[in-house]
Design an enzyme around this catalytic site. Sequence first.
Site, short mmCIF file in Angstrom:
data_model
loop_
_atom_site.label_atom_id
_atom_site.label_comp_id
_atom_site.label_asym_id
_atom_site.label_seq_id
_atom_site.Cartn_x
_atom_site.Cartn_y
_atom_site.Cartn_z
N GLU A 240 0.84 -1.21 0.00
CA GLU A 240 0.00 0.00 0.00
C GLU A 240 0.88 1.26 0.00
OE1 GLU A 240 -3.05 -0.16 -0.55
OE2 GLU A 240 -3.91 -1.98 0.30
N TYR B 204 -3.71 -0.91 12.04
CA TYR B 204 -4.80 -1.37 12.92
C TYR B 204 -4.75 -2.89 13.10
CZ TYR B 204 -9.80 -1.71 14.38
OH TYR B 204 -10.99 -1.95 15.02
#
Length: 330
Positions: A73, A113
């Site tokens: 990402e 997360y």
Amino acid sequence: MPLLNHDAEHDPNKILPIDYDWAREYYRDGVANNWVPEEIPMQEDITQWNGDDLTDSERQLVEWNLGFFSTAESLTANNIVLAIYEYVTAPECRQYLLRQAYEEAIHTDTFIYCCDSLGFEPEYLYGMYDRIPSIREKDQFVVDLTRNIDDPEFRLEDTEDVRDLLRDLVGFYVVMEGVFFYAGFAMMLALKRRNRMVGIGQQFEYIMRDESLHVGFGVDLINQIRKEHPEAWTDEFGAEVRDLIETAVDLEATYAREACPEDVLGMGPEQFVEYVEHVADRRLGQLDLDESYGTDNPFPWMSEAVDLNKEKNFFETQVTEYQSGGSLEW
Ligand code: FE
Ligand code: MN
């Protein structure tokens, strides 16, 4: 044409009037898909991860995919901002690139997360792209395609330069986001379908919905450049693009066999390889190239989930469907 070259009539600071309505549609579709990872509870995943419900293969599959995506990402975000943003000057395309960059920030946040919730050592997860050859090779493959335009001396002046830009766009939009992400999506959604790691599975669903817009925009951008610079996309270049996609499928097959070495949930690595071939054929079609594999989709449930139908062939139509709202409704 104003896509890559600005002049007095096409000022990058004046978005109106719009030249490329399709770019605006991707922007609006992206906004309609707003989400943040904290919306998705992870308690059930944490319980499963710390308990002994999961097999070793299932754990490996989760780790490999978190390891690949956590750094992929960032590579994608960096390519937008540090490589292509400079050369795509049409303001409505830049508006979408900024939106996409924000979505990549949401995706990197998702892996923070996940890493935090499951209690991974950051170096363990984020070091996987250095440590695991099948992950490193995928990343290296797309980074190599961007080398020319990453050079500070690079200027978009002649046909070869346009080809360098196209090669980068194929590398990140078609290969990275359009092929390399899809075995991972299928693996994580297969787990979710069996009630394993459903929180992470849902995060992957949201990411996949964003990525299908990224791929759609990238393909439309490539095809628009092709229209405006027909001399750049020769038969020879088309053959080079096919080679790149086929090499990507080989790299992805190696990755899938490693990430999922034995039958997990009744699905073997060969089915993931078939799925990747099926997706690669779709990408070739979106670029107006013939299929390479003719492989049927082994996971029909993935096309419902991904809604691959939204990725219309640019040469047939430019219609993009609108999302209804921020929630996940397939
Ligand atoms: Fe992403
Ligand atoms: Mn993306």
